[in-house]
Write an enzyme that holds these catalytic residues in place. Structure first.
Site, PDB file in Angstrom:
ATOM      1  N   CYS A 114      22.110  -9.065  -3.634  1.00 22.97           N
ATOM      2  CA  CYS A 114      22.292  -9.967  -4.772  1.00 22.97           C
ATOM      3  C   CYS A 114      22.134  -9.237  -6.103  1.00 22.97           C
ATOM      4  O   CYS A 114      21.415  -8.239  -6.200  1.00 22.97           O
ATOM      5  CB  CYS A 114      21.282 -11.111  -4.692  1.00 22.97           C
ATOM      6  SG  CYS A 114      21.751 -12.537  -5.696  1.00 22.97           S
ATOM      7  N   ASP A 141      12.825 -18.193  -1.442  1.00 20.57           N
ATOM      8  CA  ASP A 141      12.418 -17.121  -2.345  1.00 20.57           C
ATOM      9  C   ASP A 141      10.970 -17.344  -2.765  1.00 20.57           C
ATOM     10  O   ASP A 141      10.447 -18.460  -2.688  1.00 20.57           O
ATOM     11  CB  ASP A 141      13.332 -17.114  -3.576  1.00 20.57           C
ATOM     12  CG  ASP A 141      13.304 -15.802  -4.330  1.00 20.57           C
ATOM     13  OD1 ASP A 141      12.574 -14.880  -3.903  1.00 20.57           O
ATOM     14  OD2 ASP A 141      14.011 -15.688  -5.343  1.00 20.57           O
TER      15      ASP A 141
END
Length: 214
Positions: free
Chosen positions: A9, A132
């Site tokens: 990412c 996350d």
């Protein structure tokens, strides 16, 4: 050989995008959040997405973006998936999925077991959940902070939807994270950077190698 799915990412250069693709990344994330050091312009995102198209799933990462902004990204970049990494409601995720015909991934911040309950609401409408770490106090960024949480919280979790482990992963700890959590998908951003927001091709290759060996 590991069958773990990997998302790299916050890619922002052609060199590191090519490194991620050559190393076998399954998903590549482009960040559309001006506060992030990984933010990319629409013009740069178009070039990077063209490199990845047909080779990896293209994920557009947004944070509480309005519908006009999402529409512009969809029109110009044509991502496969929108990742919502802010405080978007389940209804907003569902609306975006219908309007744009893309996949939807929702990030859920985790610090303790009770934080996992939020994922149940989103799993009804999202195609994938990304777990996350909660950002440190005072951080302007909802993700990509290089902090971790108790990976064992995800052990034996059954959402009926795919889910991904993110937060503080790097080449040195990803095998342990996979073992402890039992996950089949991992996401990395700051763990493959030499400086904040600056991806490193060698670190990307090292991370991919560590996952494949896990």
């Amino acid at each position: 050989m590991s069958d773990i799915k990997v998302k790299i990412c916050g890619l922002s250069t052609e060199e590191t995008m090519e490194a991620a693709l050559d190393a076998g990344a399954d998903m590549v994330g482009l960040m559309f959040f001006p506060k992030s050091p990984r933010h990319v312009s629409l013009s740069d995102a178009c070039k990077l997405a063209d490199m990845a198209r047909g080779r990896a799933e293209i994920v557009a990462v947004t944070v509480d973006m309005d519908l006009d902004g999402l529409s512009r990204i969809k029109e110009l970049v044509a991502p496969d998936t929108f990742q919502f990494h802010g405080s978007e409601a389940p209804e907003a995720c569902a609306a975006a999925k219908v309007m744009h015909g893309t996949g939807v991934m929702k990030a859920v911040s985790v610090a303790a077991k009770e934080d996992l309950e939020k994922a149940l609401y989103y799993s009804v409408v999202a195609d994938r959940i990304l777990f996350d770490a909660k950002p440190p106090k005072g951080s302007d960024l909802p993700g990509g902070n290089g902090v971790s949480y108790d990976w064992s919280l995800l052990k034996d979790l059954d959402l009926k939807k795919p889910f991904m482990l993110s937060g503080g992963l790097n080449a040195d700890n990803v095998a342990e994270a996979i073992r402890v959590s039992g996950v089949k998908e991992v996401d990395v951003s700051s763990g493959v950077e030499r400086d904040k927001g600056v991806k490193d091709s060698n670190l990307i290759r090292a991370f991919m190698a560590a996952v494949k060996a896990a």
